[in-house]
Design a protein around this motif. Structure first.
Motif, short mmCIF file in Angstrom:
data_model
loop_
_atom_site.label_atom_id
_atom_site.label_comp_id
_atom_site.label_asym_id
_atom_site.label_seq_id
_atom_site.Cartn_x
_atom_site.Cartn_y
_atom_site.Cartn_z
N PHE A 780 0.62 -0.97 -0.03
CA PHE A 780 0.08 0.17 -0.17
C PHE A 780 0.79 1.13 0.07
N ASP A 781 1.84 1.25 1.14
CA ASP A 781 2.60 2.22 0.22
C ASP A 781 4.19 1.28 1.41
N SER A 782 5.14 1.49 0.09
CA SER A 782 6.34 1.00 0.73
C SER A 782 7.71 1.78 1.73
N ARG A 783 6.63 3.06 2.38
CA ARG A 783 7.04 3.24 3.22
C ARG A 783 7.11 2.75 5.47
N VAL A 784 5.92 1.67 4.71
CA VAL A 784 5.39 0.90 5.88
C VAL A 784 6.50 0.57 6.36
N GLY A 785 7.47 -0.77 4.78
CA GLY A 785 8.21 -1.89 5.11
C GLY A 785 9.83 -1.15 5.87
N THR A 786 9.62 0.36 4.99
CA THR A 786 10.72 1.15 5.67
C THR A 786 11.36 1.23 7.40
N PHE A 787 9.49 2.07 7.87
CA PHE A 787 9.54 1.82 8.34
C PHE A 787 9.54 0.72 10.06
N ARG A 788 8.98 -0.88 9.30
CA ARG A 788 9.60 -1.15 9.88
C ARG A 788 10.82 -2.38 10.44
N ARG A 789 11.29 -1.20 9.32
CA ARG A 789 12.95 -1.74 9.28
C ARG A 789 13.43 -1.05 10.14
N GLN A 790 13.56 0.57 10.05
CA GLN A 790 13.77 1.43 10.63
C GLN A 790 13.70 1.16 11.92
N LEU A 791 11.81 0.43 12.72
CA LEU A 791 12.47 -0.22 14.01
C LEU A 791 13.19 -0.89 14.08
N GLN A 792 13.24 -1.80 13.82
CA GLN A 792 13.81 -2.99 13.93
C GLN A 792 15.48 -2.73 14.12
N LYS A 793 16.39 -1.83 12.96
CA LYS A 793 17.20 -1.27 13.57
C LYS A 793 17.62 -0.49 15.09
N ILE A 794 16.76 -0.10 14.82
CA ILE A 794 16.59 0.80 16.47
C ILE A 794 16.31 0.08 17.56
N ILE A 795 15.48 -1.58 17.73
CA ILE A 795 15.51 -1.80 18.77
C ILE A 795 17.32 -2.57 18.93
#
Lengths: 1068, 266
Positions: A780-795
């Motif tokens: 739906f919005d490719s940024r959702v995937g980016t965001f999920r990866r960003q979360l993982q990275k931060i964690i």
């Protein structure tokens, strides 16, 4: 000097008037003045009379002047103006008439002679006064002086042509409407000093309204009538319109969107209800929605009772009404309706009901048919003998009450969430491993994240698997962890208490557990029973009275507040007040919030009492709790709350001002009220306290959630503020108002904030982003995937600081909330505000000061399901279509272990050949298993969908599977390239995310037909077109602890029944 | 329509006759009637309908208004002159494509320039001048007005008074008289600023009065702020008082406003 030739083209002279006239008129002044109020402008949508452009006269002017030499056209009005001064009357008249015809060209010249023309108008002897007024009015209009133009246009009387299709007429009509509307608004505000409206103005407006009605422009007429507070005209317009149901619903949305004054809105709705009731086929669904807004449970109860005694279809409509009302979460109202239904004994209502039913069965049935399409073979109420009829009535009444109490919908939701739970334990596992060393905050956040992910699903696998890890939570963390159980079991009304029993304070026995887990358990009970706490209230009150430990009091106050949300129960209030007056900081804070929850939206004078105590006490915590509590009592009261808001926002104490911001936000929730927005913006930039500023910006989110597209635009500047608190507020404001929309603007605004320099801004932005993106997926919005990866990275990042880590953990929880089957919605499908959700989010934002309040976000979750029900409120097998690509709304792909993904790829090839060999031997089962392993995560997902929810239609499903296997054999790439189907068939009950709802279509000619054509979503009552045939039912697995699922009956029972959670011991 | 044109023609002939016989009252009545009659012609401005009679009608109308302009000078009615002139001007400006230019055009335009000059409306004088084609400046009437304006601007007032002898047309005399008065006012204004006091005799010379009596009348009627004492004219009352003082209130308000706005910068 003398001999100089003139290089200029000839230009009309404008005697004594400096040339700035041209500059001034290049942009007509009133366009400028409109620009000052963009809101108002957008609110004028229903107006037909918005001026388009008026910047047309000027080109003509020069063109004419240039042509003057060649053809005979007038280049100046000087001659006519001179004639105006002639002593002879006829000449004056002639001059006026000529002026009127050329005023659009020569208004700059004429403007100098305005005094002369005005004096003609004022001369009573002069017999063409009205013409003079018209000319003056036109000149003023072109000069941008709309007020003067209007007053002279009124003087022009009949000469001012309402139906004229010129910019002048249009603009002045708009102006007249504005004037009239604002006058009416003023008049209604100050009843005593009611001056009379200019009758000429009134006549013009009425003429215009009549014209609109005559021309069939009903929507415009209605818009104008609403704005001018002319309910008589509104009624006239509605009654004359052919498509009366259409205009009525238009009118309802109009009153909600554009009428900012609460009382007036009620008036309109009352008027609409009146019209509805006079119709031969009333639309009870809409009527009851209106009545709910008006707070008239008696009428709703009457209608429901009448419908219940009617035909099967009527009963279905009654159920549908009940479900719709429940969706709006107005507990006090629902209880009231329920009680009234009780009090109407069958004997009393039998007589009138019988009559209405006999009339009703004949009259309402066609209405149903119109909605539904084809035949009617339903059991008719008249056919029954009296006794079974009464029995049937009683049965229906019981069912209806079940719905109204919310039990039915909660039960079905619970079953749905449980059976469709798709939460990804791997994410939690990753988080858990990553934060092992990061300390308490992250530990708590992880527990909270788990609770949110499994909210309402009753799945506590993660907790059970990690009991030892869990036991690291101590003190308040333990309180929170226990409360988390409440979120997981939210809505588990019957078993809730039993589930929490191990943690609850034992009467008499002292040493049961630590006060923290006991307090948490009481809070958890409140969360389980939020807004449906009739059953548990008594227990909570007793627990509150029997304890003096402030932690337990804290939990009990919150629990009581939640359970009796908005019921304004006097006794409960007294109990909580006693706790407050002990003046203990911890308990007092919760007491303040609890009182607010109890009195939500009542605007009772208790608020004054609370405010007085807030001034007395020394404890900041208590003041903060009370401030929020006071704000909650003002929920949705709009203007009524103004006095209190004023009082709070002027207070010396920043905490009370902070509460004032909440009051402002909640009182005007979802109204996009200009005044409230201005006030919030003012505080956001001018208050000295950072807390107040932060809250003020955040409040914008609440005020604007009915127009989510507006919010990113309004807060975009604030999001770049130098003050991190303001940035934080801006992030949350966007999160709140755009919750669950996946709005692109909102994401763009939040994206930079997620990597802000200040840790808490990052935290807020991450949470807000998760709230916005909830239930959207990568396609739906490719940024959702980016965001999920960003979360993982931060964690996973060891060097990331705790604040943003916590944000990321919570965000992961929110993104996958409720087993990926819930969204955050602040408005119901009928565009009403969801009280619980708004309150939940408001208290949730308090987690800044108090982490346990994080769990309030669970109140804002609403399941995204379409659940079709038959007349017995069972779930029949039933299919419908979603006209959108399945990938657009499917579940996000489950995460895979990073270590294994690369390793798996090599064996894939081997497996594939293996599978090929097998398939040649036509061992389908094995090939499928191989394929399943071989496939990427996405394919596995769609496969799963195939099995569970039948992604493809009945005939295609087996062949589709075969094709699957074949394709896998030949080439994996080919499979990926296969075009996606443009639609999808869903089986009842199904997950349908809000954005998908508009693509849902019911299949023509299917056995079940919904009683309500739109909106599609939530609970839908289905009319059975073949009642004689046996129904095939979907048996929903109930939540755990209520027995084993019926084996084989449902395709949805995917895994074994989990055991009730093991009571776990904390090591304190 | 023809009938009305006929009637107008006929009346216009009477009018000319009456004028020649100095029957001013009947002239005024006839003129007014004629103007009303003209409004009935469809080809009149601002519509300029192209009827078959349009040229004849326009020509007649122009002639009537030209007559009216001259007539208003004759009865010394400045307002009427202005009115008539503006109505006439439309014909000059906008009918060039239809009618041949009128022989009277530049004389009347020149008269208008004279009027503006006499009323000291110099800005409008120049506006009008700009509207004229360059060749018009060669016409003696226009040239005369332009030269007068130059002298007026330069302050060579005696050239103006002497110009009276060189008028291009007798109608100009009326405005020359007006101009003389305007000049007197100009001089009076200047003397008020330039001198504290002035002997009466010098003042009389300066203001070009033939007798002291006329000067005193002039002072009592127009220059109320002048005083006459001991055979000299005192101007102290006519001096403009320079205004002093800063608008402190406004300044403070503005500074406060700036301060507040600065606070609010987000």
């Amino acid at each position: 000097r003398t001999g100089r030739p003139t290089p200029y083209p000839t230009r009309p002279t404008h005697r004594g008037r400096p040339p700035f006239i041209f500059a001034r008129n290049a942009t007509p002044a009133y366009l400028g003045s409109r620009a000052h109020r963009p809101q108002a402008n957008s609110r004028h949508a229903p107006h037909p009379t918005e001026p388009q452009t008026v910047a047309h006269a000027h080109p003509d002017l020069f063109a004419d002047a240039a042509m003057a030499a060649a053809a005979a056209t007038v280049s100046s009005a000087g001659g006519i103006l001179a004639m105006l001064h002639e002593p002879a009357e006829e000449l004056k008249l002639h001059a006026l008439a000529s002026l009127n015809s050329v005023v659009h060209l020569f208004y700059p010249e004429i403007s100098t002679s305005i005094p002369a023309i005005e004096s003609m108008y004022e001369d009573d002897e002069f017999d063409q006064r009205q013409l003079a007024a018209l000319v003056v009015s036109k000149v003023f209009y072109y000069l941008g002086e709309l007020n003067d133009a209007l007053s002279y246009a009124l003087g022009a009387g009949p000469l001012f042509d309402v139906s004229e299709d010129s910019d002048y007429a249009q603009a002045l009509l708009a102006k007249a409407l504005d004037e009239y509307a604002s006058f009416k608004t003023r008049a209604s505000k100050a009843m005593e000093e009611l001056e009379n409206v200019d009758p000429r103005l009134e006549t013009i407006v009425e003429r215009m309204l009549e014209r609109c009605i005559l021309d069939g422009k009903y929507q415009q007429a209605m818009g104008m009538a609403v704005e001018c507070r002319r309910l008589d005209k509104l009624e006239e317009a509605i009654v004359q319109c052919a498509n009366i149901h259409g205009v009525l619903s238009y009118c309802i949305s109009l009153s909600h969107q554009y009428v900012s004054h609460r009382e007036y809105r009620s008036e309109i709705l009352r008027c609409l209800v009146k019209i509805y009731q006079t119709l031969p086929h009333p639309d009870y669904l809409s009527i009851c929605q209106c009545l709910m807004v008006l707070g008239e449970p008696e009428t709703v109860a009457d209608i429901l009772d009448t419908l219940l005694s009617g035909s099967q279809d009527d009963a279905l409509i009654a159920y549908q009404i009940a479900f719709d009302l429940v969706e709006n979460e107005n507990q006090a109202f629902l209880l009231n309706v329920g009680n009234r239904l009780d009090s109407q004994t069958p004997g009393q209502s039998a007589l009138p009901v019988d009559q209405t039913v006999n009339a009703g069965t004949t009259s309402t049935e066609p209405a149903g048919d119109v909605q539904m399409g084809d035949d009617t073979t339903t059991a008719n109420g008249n056919a029954h003998p009296v006794d079974p009829k009464e029995a049937a009535h009683a049965d229906r009444l019981a069912k209806l009450k079940g719905i109204l109490s919310g039990e039915k919908s909660i039960q079905l939701t619970l079953q749905f969430l449980y059976s469709h739970n798709r939460s990804d334990l791997l994410i939690l596992k990753t988080i858990k491993q990553a934060v092992e060393t990061s300390g308490n905050v992250c530990h708590s956040a992880t527990i909270c994240s788990n609770a949110i992910m499994h909210a309402g699903t009753t799945v506590d696998t993660f907790l059970r698997e990690n009991l030892e890890w869990l036991s690291k939570a101590t003190n308040w963390a333990k309180f929170s962890a226990t409360a988390g159980l409440g979120v997981i079991h939210r809505g588990h009304l019957q078993q809730g208490r039993a589930l929490m029993a191990p943690y609850l304070p034992q009467n008499g026995a002292v040493g049961g557990g630590s006060p923290y887990s006991e307090g948490g358990a009481l809070y958890a009970l409140g969360l389980i029973h939020a807004n449906h706490g009739e059953g548990i209230k008594q227990f909570l009150r007793e627990s509150l009275r029997n304890t003096s430990a402030e932690v337990i009091q804290h939990g009990a106050c919150l629990g009581l507040g939640l359970a009796s949300l908005g019921t304004a129960d006097e006794e409960v209030f007294e109990d909580i007040k006693n706790v407050l007056y002990t003046d203990s900081a911890v308990a007092g804070e919760a007491a303040g919030i609890g009182m607010g929850l109890l009195m939500v939206g009542t605007a009772s004078e208790k608020a004054g009492e609370m405010l007085a105590y807030a001034h007395d006490t020394q404890h900041e915590k208590i003041i903060r709790g009370l401030a929020l509590g006071i704000a909650l009592t003002m929920y949705g009261r709009e203007e009524e709350a103004d006095t209190l808001i004023e009082q709070m926002t002027r207070d010396q104490d920043p905490i009370l001002r902070y509460g004032g911001m909440y009051a402002l936000a909640l009182a005007y929730r979802g109204t996009a009220n200009n005044k409230a927005i201005h006030q919030l913006l003012h505080f956001a930039v001018s208050d000295v306290s950072d807390d107040v500023r932060r809250t003020a910006v955040m409040g914008l989110g609440f005020v604007l959630y009915n127009e989510p597209e507006q919010t990113p635009r309004i807060v975009s500047l604030l999001s770049e503020s130098y003050n991190p608190h303001v940035r934080y507020g801006a992030a949350l404001a966007v999160g709140i108002s755009c919750a669950g929309t996946g709005l692109s603007d909102a994401i763009s605004l939040l994206e930079p904030l997620t990597s802000d320099v200040v840790d808490f801004v990052r935290q807020g932005a991450l949470i807000a982003m998760a709230i916005v993106m909830i239930q959207t997926n990568e396609s739906f919005d490719s940024r959702v995937g980016t965001f999920r990866r960003q979360l993982q990275k931060i964690i996973l990042d060891k060097h990331e600081d705790t604040m943003s880590k916590m944000g990321a953990i919570l965000a992961s929880g929110i993104l996958d909330a409720g087993g990926r089957n819930v969204t955050i919605k602040l408005r119901s499908r009928n565009k009403h505000d969801k009280l619980t959700a708004v309150i939940g989010l408001a208290v949730f934002t308090q987690f800044w000061h108090w982490y346990p309040l994080l769990y309030f976000i669970s109140l804002a979750f609403s399941p995204t399901a379409i659940i079709g029900l038959n007349s017995n409120l069972e779930v029949p097998k039933f299919e419908f279509m979603s006209h959108a690509k399945p990938s657009l709304f499917e579940y996000p792909k489950p995460t895979t272990q990073q270590a294994t993904t690369s390793a798996v790829e090599l064996p894939t090839a081997i497996l594939s050949t293996y599978a090929k060999a097998k398939s040649r031997a036509k061992k389908d089962a094995e090939s499928k298993a191989a394929a399943n392993q071989e496939k990427t995560a996405a394919e596995a997902e769609s496969k799963a969908a195939n099995q569970e929810k039948s992604t493809e239609d009945a005939s295609g499903s087996t062949s589709g599977k075969a094709a699957d296997a074949m394709q896998v054999d030949s080439s994996a790439e080919k499979k990926a390239a296969e075009p996606e189907p443009a639609f999808q068939i869903l089986t009842n009950p199904a997950r349908v995310v809000p954005l998908q709802e508009k693509f849902i279509k019911f299949i023509e000619g299917s056995r079940y037909v919904p009683v309500r054509p739109a909106p599609c979503g939530g609970f839908i009552l289905l009319r059975d077109t073949q009642p004689s045939e046996a129904e095939e039912l979907v048996v929903l697995t109930d939540a755990p602890a209520t027995g084993q699922p019926v084996p084989g009956a449902s395709a949805m029972a995917v895994d074994d029944e989990p055991q009730p959670p093991q009571p776990f011991e904390y090591l304190s | 329509m023809d009938r009305e044109l006929e009637e107008a023609n006929c009346k216009f002939a009477w009018l000319k006759l009456a004028c020649a016989e100095d029957e001013l009252d009947s002239c005024a009545t006839l003129l007014s009637e004629l103007k009303v009659l003209l409004t009935k012609f469809p080809s009149m401005p601002p519509s300029f309908e192209r009827t078959p009679n349009a040229v004849a009608e326009l020509r007649l109308a122009r002639a009537i208004y030209e007559f009216a302009v001259i007539f208003s000078i004759r009865v010394k009615d400045q307002d009427a002159f202005e009115r008539n002139f503006f109505q006439l001007k439309v014909f000059y400006m906008d009918t060039r494509g239809i009618l041949p230019p009128s022989p009277e055009e530049y004389r009347i335009l020149g008269l208008n320039l004279m009027r503006l000059l006499a009323e000291n409306r110099v800005a409008e004088f120049h506006t009008e001048l700009e509207l004229l084609p360059p060749r018009a400046l060669d016409h003696p009437c226009i040239k005369y007005a332009v030269e007068l304006e130059q002298s007026f601007m330069e302050g060579t007032y005696n050239r103006l008074t002497n110009g009276r002898q060189a008028v291009p047309h007798e109608t100009y005399l009326y405005f020359m008289d007006l101009l003389a008065e305007t000049i007197r006012d100009e001089i009076a204004d200047c003397s008020g600023q330039a001198y504290d006091h002035l002997p009466v005799d010098d003042a009389r010379k300066m203001l070009m009065f033939s007798s002291e009596q006329k000067l005193l009348e002039y002072i009592s009627e127009i220059q109320h702020e002048w005083e006459v004492q001991n055979h000299s004219v005192l101007f102290h009352m006519a001096k403009v008082q320079p205004r002093v003082g800063i608008q402190a209130h406004q300044m403070i308000k503005r500074s406060l406003c700036y301060a507040r706005e600065l606070e609010r910068v987000v």
